[in-house]
Design a protein around this motif. Structure first.
Motif, PDB file in Angstrom:
ATOM      1  N   ASP A  76       0.836  -1.189   0.000  1.00 57.29           N
ATOM      2  CA  ASP A  76       0.000   0.000   0.000  1.00 57.29           C
ATOM      3  C   ASP A  76       0.883   1.256   0.000  1.00 57.29           C
ATOM      4  O   ASP A  76       1.975   1.274   0.577  1.00 57.29           O
ATOM      5  CB  ASP A  76      -0.886  -0.014   1.247  1.00 57.29           C
ATOM      6  CG  ASP A  76      -1.937   1.065   1.234  1.00 57.29           C
ATOM      7  OD1 ASP A  76      -3.069   0.773   0.839  1.00 57.29           O
ATOM      8  OD2 ASP A  76      -1.628   2.211   1.625  1.00 57.29           O
ATOM      9  N   SER A  77       0.389   2.315  -0.632  1.00 57.74           N
ATOM     10  CA  SER A  77       1.177   3.551  -0.716  1.00 57.74           C
ATOM     11  C   SER A  77       1.406   4.194   0.641  1.00 57.74           C
ATOM     12  O   SER A  77       2.336   4.992   0.811  1.00 57.74           O
ATOM     13  CB  SER A  77       0.476   4.556  -1.643  1.00 57.74           C
ATOM     14  OG  SER A  77      -0.820   4.866  -1.153  1.00 57.74           O
ATOM     15  N   GLU A  78       0.579   3.862   1.633  1.00 55.12           N
ATOM     16  CA  GLU A  78       0.737   4.403   2.980  1.00 55.12           C
ATOM     17  C   GLU A  78       1.456   3.433   3.916  1.00 55.12           C
ATOM     18  O   GLU A  78       1.537   3.682   5.122  1.00 55.12           O
ATOM     19  CB  GLU A  78      -0.636   4.761   3.568  1.00 55.12           C
ATOM     20  CG  GLU A  78      -1.473   5.692   2.714  1.00 55.12           C
ATOM     21  CD  GLU A  78      -0.836   7.066   2.536  1.00 55.12           C
ATOM     22  OE1 GLU A  78       0.076   7.395   3.311  1.00 55.12           O
ATOM     23  OE2 GLU A  78      -1.266   7.802   1.630  1.00 55.12           O
ATOM     24  N   ALA A  79       1.997   2.348   3.389  1.00 49.83           N
ATOM     25  CA  ALA A  79       2.644   1.340   4.238  1.00 49.83           C
ATOM     26  C   ALA A  79       3.893   1.897   4.912  1.00 49.83           C
ATOM     27  O   ALA A  79       4.671   2.639   4.299  1.00 49.83           O
ATOM     28  CB  ALA A  79       3.004   0.113   3.413  1.00 49.83           C
ATOM     29  N   ILE A  80       4.070   1.536   6.165  1.00 53.02           N
ATOM     30  CA  ILE A  80       5.297   1.893   6.887  1.00 53.02           C
ATOM     31  C   ILE A  80       6.197   0.676   7.094  1.00 53.02           C
ATOM     32  O   ILE A  80       7.333   0.815   7.539  1.00 53.02           O
ATOM     33  CB  ILE A  80       4.981   2.542   8.243  1.00 53.02           C
ATOM     34  CG1 ILE A  80       4.133   1.609   9.117  1.00 53.02           C
ATOM     35  CG2 ILE A  80       4.267   3.875   8.030  1.00 53.02           C
ATOM     36  CD1 ILE A  80       3.948   2.112  10.519  1.00 53.02           C
ATOM     37  N   ALA A  81       5.686  -0.498   6.783  1.00 53.21           N
ATOM     38  CA  ALA A  81       6.479  -1.731   6.869  1.00 53.21           C
ATOM     39  C   ALA A  81       5.783  -2.796   6.045  1.00 53.21           C
ATOM     40  O   ALA A  81       4.590  -2.703   5.756  1.00 53.21           O
ATOM     41  CB  ALA A  81       6.639  -2.197   8.316  1.00 53.21           C
ATOM     42  N   VAL A  93       1.912  -3.178   6.669  1.00 53.22           N
ATOM     43  CA  VAL A  93       1.487  -2.463   7.870  1.00 53.22           C
ATOM     44  C   VAL A  93       1.121  -1.025   7.503  1.00 53.22           C
ATOM     45  O   VAL A  93       1.926  -0.305   6.911  1.00 53.22           O
ATOM     46  CB  VAL A  93       2.590  -2.458   8.942  1.00 53.22           C
ATOM     47  CG1 VAL A  93       2.109  -1.733  10.200  1.00 53.22           C
ATOM     48  CG2 VAL A  93       3.021  -3.876   9.282  1.00 53.22           C
ATOM     49  N   VAL A  94      -0.100  -0.615   7.853  1.00 51.25           N
ATOM     50  CA  VAL A  94      -0.593   0.741   7.616  1.00 51.25           C
ATOM     51  C   VAL A  94      -1.039   1.324   8.956  1.00 51.25           C
ATOM     52  O   VAL A  94      -1.758   0.660   9.707  1.00 51.25           O
ATOM     53  CB  VAL A  94      -1.761   0.734   6.608  1.00 51.25           C
ATOM     54  CG1 VAL A  94      -2.413   2.109   6.514  1.00 51.25           C
ATOM     55  CG2 VAL A  94      -1.270   0.286   5.238  1.00 51.25           C
ATOM     56  N   PRO A  95      -0.649   2.555   9.282  1.00 52.33           N
ATOM     57  CA  PRO A  95      -1.025   3.136  10.575  1.00 52.33           C
ATOM     58  C   PRO A  95      -2.358   3.874  10.523  1.00 52.33           C
ATOM     59  O   PRO A  95      -2.826   4.299   9.461  1.00 52.33           O
ATOM     60  CB  PRO A  95       0.119   4.125  10.841  1.00 52.33           C
ATOM     61  CG  PRO A  95       0.496   4.601   9.470  1.00 52.33           C
ATOM     62  CD  PRO A  95       0.311   3.409   8.548  1.00 52.33           C
ATOM     63  N   TYR A  96      -2.987   4.035  11.675  1.00 52.54           N
ATOM     64  CA  TYR A  96      -4.120   4.941  11.821  1.00 52.54           C
ATOM     65  C   TYR A  96      -3.617   6.355  11.525  1.00 52.54           C
ATOM     66  O   TYR A  96      -2.474   6.670  11.867  1.00 52.54           O
ATOM     67  CB  TYR A  96      -4.634   4.832  13.260  1.00 52.54           C
ATOM     68  CG  TYR A  96      -5.783   5.753  13.585  1.00 52.54           C
ATOM     69  CD1 TYR A  96      -7.093   5.352  13.385  1.00 52.54           C
ATOM     70  CD2 TYR A  96      -5.542   7.026  14.101  1.00 52.54           C
ATOM     71  CE1 TYR A  96      -8.147   6.203  13.694  1.00 52.54           C
ATOM     72  CE2 TYR A  96      -6.591   7.872  14.398  1.00 52.54           C
ATOM     73  CZ  TYR A  96      -7.889   7.468  14.200  1.00 52.54           C
ATOM     74  OH  TYR A  96      -8.927   8.299  14.496  1.00 52.54           O
ATOM     75  N   PRO A  97      -4.374   7.231  10.840  1.00 50.64           N
ATOM     76  CA  PRO A  97      -5.806   7.171  10.583  1.00 50.64           C
ATOM     77  C   PRO A  97      -6.176   6.677   9.187  1.00 50.64           C
ATOM     78  O   PRO A  97      -7.317   6.864   8.766  1.00 50.64           O
ATOM     79  CB  PRO A  97      -6.212   8.637  10.734  1.00 50.64           C
ATOM     80  CG  PRO A  97      -5.060   9.385  10.146  1.00 50.64           C
ATOM     81  CD  PRO A  97      -3.836   8.573  10.529  1.00 50.64           C
ATOM     82  N   SER A 104      -7.618   4.540   6.280  1.00 49.43           N
ATOM     83  CA  SER A 104      -8.774   3.655   6.406  1.00 49.43           C
ATOM     84  C   SER A 104      -8.766   2.523   5.395  1.00 49.43           C
ATOM     85  O   SER A 104      -9.774   1.852   5.199  1.00 49.43           O
ATOM     86  CB  SER A 104     -10.068   4.459   6.258  1.00 49.43           C
ATOM     87  OG  SER A 104     -10.103   5.081   4.991  1.00 49.43           O
ATOM     88  N   GLY A 105      -7.648   2.285   4.728  1.00 50.74           N
ATOM     89  CA  GLY A 105      -7.562   1.167   3.792  1.00 50.74           C
ATOM     90  C   GLY A 105      -6.182   0.555   3.822  1.00 50.74           C
ATOM     91  O   GLY A 105      -5.202   1.197   4.211  1.00 50.74           O
ATOM     92  N   ASN A 106      -6.118  -0.691   3.440  1.00 52.13           N
ATOM     93  CA  ASN A 106      -4.828  -1.383   3.341  1.00 52.13           C
ATOM     94  C   ASN A 106      -4.893  -2.236   2.079  1.00 52.13           C
ATOM     95  O   ASN A 106      -5.589  -3.245   2.046  1.00 52.13           O
ATOM     96  CB  ASN A 106      -4.576  -2.239   4.587  1.00 52.13           C
ATOM     97  CG  ASN A 106      -3.155  -2.761   4.658  1.00 52.13           C
ATOM     98  OD1 ASN A 106      -2.504  -2.928   3.637  1.00 52.13           O
ATOM     99  ND2 ASN A 106      -2.681  -3.037   5.869  1.00 52.13           N
TER     100      ASN A 106
END
Length: 243
Positions: free
Chosen positions: A179-184, A206-210, A212-214
């Protein structure tokens, strides 16, 4: 720790570790109490496992079936142990129907959640979607975020079984598409079935809050011929944690 950590993973198949309809396979390392166990079972034959409660282990842990895919000619199933006990552990998968290509296949994983207050870890199962250029399971997440606690993470595990023998007859290798918002995240493991072209791979993202998709999936090589959507079975597990 951001989300969960992968402690260990390994894979086998019926032709290597099976006898009288049972696959027997150990965790490589002793389990740690409180970690999560994952057993992923796939085959290009039959519609599933022929007994109820097919996954057991030498520690007496309880393994729960999560959503999977069971078709007349192939299946992909995930079983989860939410809290492993400490110690050396051997897993048994009963009710196996051996295929002519060495399946069923078994992947074992041990997953370490971050240190969380009681009630701050949730495990969800889902069945993903496929297309013929990029396999992209998607789950729109909903969260119950507690501002009095720490960061919230969604760790998505995606398992793809590619039954190529009945379609494109091409042995694939896989890499994770995060995912483009993945941190790991990463490809955890992949396997080639004992004979033929069938393969499998499992990744996590792994995607963090906030957010809303993974959205997590796979790229494949060789890129031609294109995948036939019918040759892919994609399922997954989402582990949500708040530290």
């Amino acid at each position: 720790m951001s989300g969960v950590a992968i402690v260990q993973s390994s894979s086998t198949n019926y032709v290597t570790s099976g006898l009288i309809d049972v696959i027997t396979w150990p965790f490589t390392l002793p389990n740690t109490a409180g970690n999560i166990g994952l057993a992923w079972i796939t085959s290009d034959d039959a519609g599933g496992l022929s007994v109820s409660n097919p996954v057991t282990d030498s520690q007496g842990n309880i393994w729960e079936e999560f959503p999977g895919i069971q078709l007349n000619t192939q299946f992909s199933l995930i079983y989860i142990c939410p809290t492993l006990k400490t110690g050396v552990n051997v897993v048994k998968v009963s009710g196996c129907i051996p295929s002519g290509t060495g399946a069923p296949n078994l992947v074992l994983m041990e997953i370490q959640p971050p240190p969380c207050p009681i009630g701050s870890t949730a495990i969800h199962g889902f069945v993903g979607t496929v297309d013929n250029t990029q396999v992209s399971p998607q789950l729109n997440l909903f969260t119950n975020y507690n501002l009095n606690q720490g960061p919230f993470y969604h760790s998505l595990f995606v398992a793809l079984y590619n039954n190529s023998d009945g379609f494109t007859a091409t042995t694939r290798t896989w890499s994770a598409a995060l995912d483009s918002e993945a941190i790991a995240g990463n490809l955890i493991t992949q396997f080639v079935q004992a004979t033929g072209h069938n393969t499998g791979a499992i990744s996590f993202c792994v995607v963090p809050y906030p957010f809303s998709g993974n959205n997590s999936g796979f790229n494949y090589s060789p890129s031609t011929p294109l995948l036939n959507p019918a040759e892919n079975l994609v399922i997954g597990v989402l582990i949500s944690t708040q530290m």
